[in-house]
Design an enzyme around this catalytic site. Structure first.
Site, PDB file in Angstrom:
ATOM      1  CB  SER A   1     -20.404  33.607 -17.706  1.00  0.00           C
ATOM      2  OG  SER A   1     -19.590  32.959 -18.659  1.00  0.00           O
TER       3      SER A   1
ATOM      4  CE1 TYR B   1     -11.514  29.504 -15.155  1.00  0.00           C
ATOM      5  CE2 TYR B   1     -13.595  29.369 -16.333  1.00  0.00           C
ATOM      6  CZ  TYR B   1     -12.570  30.115 -15.817  1.00  0.00           C
ATOM      7  OH  TYR B   1     -12.585  31.481 -15.947  1.00  0.00           O
TER       8      TYR B   1
ATOM      9  CG  ASN C   1     -17.346  33.409 -23.410  1.00  0.00           C
ATOM     10  OD1 ASN C   1     -18.161  33.055 -22.559  1.00  0.00           O
ATOM     11  ND2 ASN C   1     -16.596  32.538 -24.060  1.00  0.00           N
ATOM     12  CB  VAL C   2     -13.294  38.975 -21.328  1.00  0.00           C
ATOM     13  CG1 VAL C   2     -12.668  40.349 -21.528  1.00  0.00           C
ATOM     14  CG2 VAL C   2     -14.219  38.977 -20.109  1.00  0.00           C
TER      15      VAL C   2
ATOM     16  NE  ARG D   1     -19.235  29.936 -24.717  1.00  0.00           N
ATOM     17  CZ  ARG D   1     -19.952  28.821 -24.859  1.00  0.00           C
ATOM     18  NH1 ARG D   1     -21.225  28.882 -25.205  1.00  0.00           N
ATOM     19  NH2 ARG D   1     -19.391  27.649 -24.638  1.00  0.00           N
TER      20      ARG D   1
ATOM     21  CG  ASP E   1     -17.995  24.034 -25.292  1.00  0.00           C
ATOM     22  OD1 ASP E   1     -17.112  24.641 -24.653  1.00  0.00           O
ATOM     23  OD2 ASP E   1     -18.177  24.181 -26.514  1.00  0.00           O
TER      24      ASP E   1
HETATM   25  C1  UD2 Z   1     -15.607  30.022 -20.364  1.00  0.00           C
HETATM   26  C2  UD2 Z   1     -16.611  31.013 -19.749  1.00  0.00           C
HETATM   27  C3  UD2 Z   1     -16.022  32.423 -19.784  1.00  0.00           C
HETATM   28  C4  UD2 Z   1     -14.634  32.472 -19.166  1.00  0.00           C
HETATM   29  C5  UD2 Z   1     -13.740  31.469 -19.881  1.00  0.00           C
HETATM   30  C6  UD2 Z   1     -12.326  31.416 -19.324  1.00  0.00           C
HETATM   31  C7  UD2 Z   1     -18.779  30.011 -20.372  1.00  0.00           C
HETATM   32  C8  UD2 Z   1     -20.029  30.170 -21.142  1.00  0.00           C
HETATM   33  N1  UD2 Z   1     -17.856  30.981 -20.513  1.00  0.00           N
HETATM   34  O1  UD2 Z   1     -15.461  30.363 -21.725  1.00  0.00           O
HETATM   35  O2  UD2 Z   1     -16.904  33.306 -19.106  1.00  0.00           O
HETATM   36  O3  UD2 Z   1     -14.686  32.246 -17.776  1.00  0.00           O
HETATM   37  O4  UD2 Z   1     -14.322  30.143 -19.761  1.00  0.00           O
HETATM   38  O5  UD2 Z   1     -11.570  30.421 -19.967  1.00  0.00           O
HETATM   39  O6  UD2 Z   1     -18.611  29.053 -19.639  1.00  0.00           O
HETATM   40  N2  UD2 Z   1     -14.126  26.995 -29.634  1.00  0.00           N
HETATM   41  C9  UD2 Z   1     -14.041  26.619 -30.961  1.00  0.00           C
HETATM   42  N3  UD2 Z   1     -12.802  26.615 -31.554  1.00  0.00           N
HETATM   43  C10 UD2 Z   1     -11.674  26.979 -30.890  1.00  0.00           C
HETATM   44  C11 UD2 Z   1     -11.768  27.363 -29.536  1.00  0.00           C
HETATM   45  C12 UD2 Z   1     -13.021  27.360 -28.938  1.00  0.00           C
HETATM   46  O7  UD2 Z   1     -15.034  26.285 -31.596  1.00  0.00           O
HETATM   47  O8  UD2 Z   1     -10.583  26.944 -31.492  1.00  0.00           O
HETATM   48  C13 UD2 Z   1     -15.475  27.035 -29.007  1.00  0.00           C
HETATM   49  C14 UD2 Z   1     -15.578  26.291 -27.691  1.00  0.00           C
HETATM   50  O9  UD2 Z   1     -15.859  24.932 -27.869  1.00  0.00           O
HETATM   51  C15 UD2 Z   1     -16.747  27.062 -27.042  1.00  0.00           C
HETATM   52  C16 UD2 Z   1     -16.594  28.505 -27.572  1.00  0.00           C
HETATM   53  O10 UD2 Z   1     -15.750  28.404 -28.708  1.00  0.00           O
HETATM   54  O11 UD2 Z   1     -17.981  26.549 -27.480  1.00  0.00           O
HETATM   55  C17 UD2 Z   1     -15.940  29.437 -26.580  1.00  0.00           C
HETATM   56  O12 UD2 Z   1     -14.776  28.815 -26.065  1.00  0.00           O
HETATM   57  P1  UD2 Z   1     -13.707  29.619 -25.196  1.00  0.00           P
HETATM   58  O13 UD2 Z   1     -12.630  28.683 -24.818  1.00  0.00           O
HETATM   59  O14 UD2 Z   1     -13.346  30.876 -25.892  1.00  0.00           O
HETATM   60  O15 UD2 Z   1     -14.548  30.089 -23.937  1.00  0.00           O
HETATM   61  P2  UD2 Z   1     -15.610  29.329 -22.960  1.00  0.00           P
HETATM   62  O16 UD2 Z   1     -16.969  29.534 -23.522  1.00  0.00           O
HETATM   63  O17 UD2 Z   1     -15.161  27.982 -22.591  1.00  0.00           O
END
Ligand code: UD2
Length: 314
Positions: free
Chosen positions: A121, A144, A173-174, A212, A273
């Site tokens: 996504s 990425y 976000n799985v 998300r 992000d």
């Molecule tokens: C991205 C993709 C997702 C998938 C994933 C693989 C988007 C919207 N989603 O996920 O589909 O491909 O990458 O890695 O691009 N966060 C905190 N504290 C923490 C860790 C994370 O606040 O300790 C926040 C982070 O800044 C973000 C959200 O949580 O805003 C989700 O982060 P993530 O790493 O779980 O996933 P994301 O959205 O980068």
């Protein structure tokens, strides 16, 4: 019955796809994984029905023979994480772009008909409109996201030029059991789960109002298996739930399940992000008959149950 191959089949999502294929009637599943982040224990319950190969998708000669006679290949091997790809872009580029190219080339040379590709996504980046629809122009905001999008393009090109049926699913976000919480690059829900089990506060990056479309792993696996059908070659589909929750809301829900109060700390926003993410699920419902089964409450409950079991076993 066809032979099925899952790359990254020892990983969090890949092993769920393996289980979904077996549940769907496949007698055996072939797994290709280099165990960089995958773990054999993810396949423990089904290991008698899995042909496991320690091999690297970047190495054509290693993977080409393993694909012989396959009816469909599910390509999930990848190095995920937006921040990891910013800090150290070379390994994820090599696996997500070069590895995907080598895999598609090997699949095509082995005469396999069909590939289902795990896209992301993140390809959408920030959009003015929600939910995000497959017809929107991609807008990657991190290495990425660009790498995963490039994989989609290669899938489409292999459909057009090399007679391979490919379909790309943009996973949103799985989360769920077996997601490894131990790295700073781990998915946020795995980190939240570990925190609540250990009665610690998580750090939320930014104000926590980013949102998300958290999607339970079994729903994503079911859609992935369904996508190996005729008539959708060259297409891209969202693999999401159609809802969105802010991090503040999700942390509140997780605390509520355990009946604890652990106020989060807040840190600076994370580079690369995306602000909001939510899938339009109409195309996957229409063309692939997909309808997600797990509400966020049910998914979180099952996930927490698993993390608690792990902590008792440890
Ligand atoms: C991205 C993709 C997702 C998938 C994933 C693989 C988007 C919207 N989603 O996920 O589909 O491909 O990458 O890695 O691009 N966060 C905190 N504290 C923490 C860790 C994370 O606040 O300790 C926040 C982070 O800044 C973000 C959200 O949580 O805003 C989700 O982060 P993530 O790493 O779980 O996933 P994301 O959205 O980068």
């Amino acid at each position: 019955m066809s032979k099925f191959v899952v790359t990254g089949g020892a990983g969090f999502i890949g092993s769920s796809v393996v289980r979904a294929l077996l549940k769907d009637g496949a007698p055996r599943v072939t797994v290709i994984d280099n165990l960089l982040s995958g773990k054999l224990e993810n396949l423990d319950e089904v290991k008698d029905r899995v042909d496991f190969h320690l091999a690297d998708i970047r190495r054509y000669d290693e993977i080409r023979p393993l694909l012989e006679g396959a009816g469909a290949v599910f390509h999930l091997a990848a190095i995920p994480s937006v921040p990891r790809s910013i800090k150290d872009p070379v390994p994820s580029h090599e696996v997500n772009v070069d590895g995907t190219f080598q895999l598609l080339r090997a699949v095509s040379d082995a005469g396999v008909r069909r590939v289902v590709y795990a896209a992301s996504s993140s390809a959408y980046g920030d959009t003015e409109v929600l939910p995000k629809v497959e017809t929107m122009a991609p807008n990657p905001q991190s290495p990425y996201a660009a790498q995963k999008l490039f994989g989609e393009y290669y899938c489409r090109v292999f459909s057009k030029c090399f007679n391979l049926e490919t379909v790309a699913l943009r996973y949103f976000n799985v989360y769920g059991p077996r997601q490894d919480p131990s790295s700073p690059y781990s998915g946020v829900l795995s980190i939240f789960m570990r925190c609540v089990v250990e009665r610690r506060s998580p750090t939320i990056f930014g104000d926590g109002e980013q949102s998300r479309d958290f999607t339970y792993v079994e729903d994503v696996a079911a859609l992935t298996v369904r996508a190996a059908v005729k008539g959708v070659s060259g297409r891209v589909y969202n693999a999401g739930n159609g809802n969105r929750y802010t991090l503040n809301e999700i942390w509140k829900l997780v605390q509520g399940l355990e009946g604890v109060s652990l106020p989060a700390s807040y840190g600076p926003p994370r580079e690369g992000d995306v602000r909001h993410s939510q899938a339009d699920t109409a195309a996957a419902a229409r063309d692939l008959g997909h309808s997600p089964r797990f509400s966020i409450e049910e998914g979180l409950k099952r996930t927490l149950h698993w993390y608690k079991e792990q902590s008792v076993a440890a």
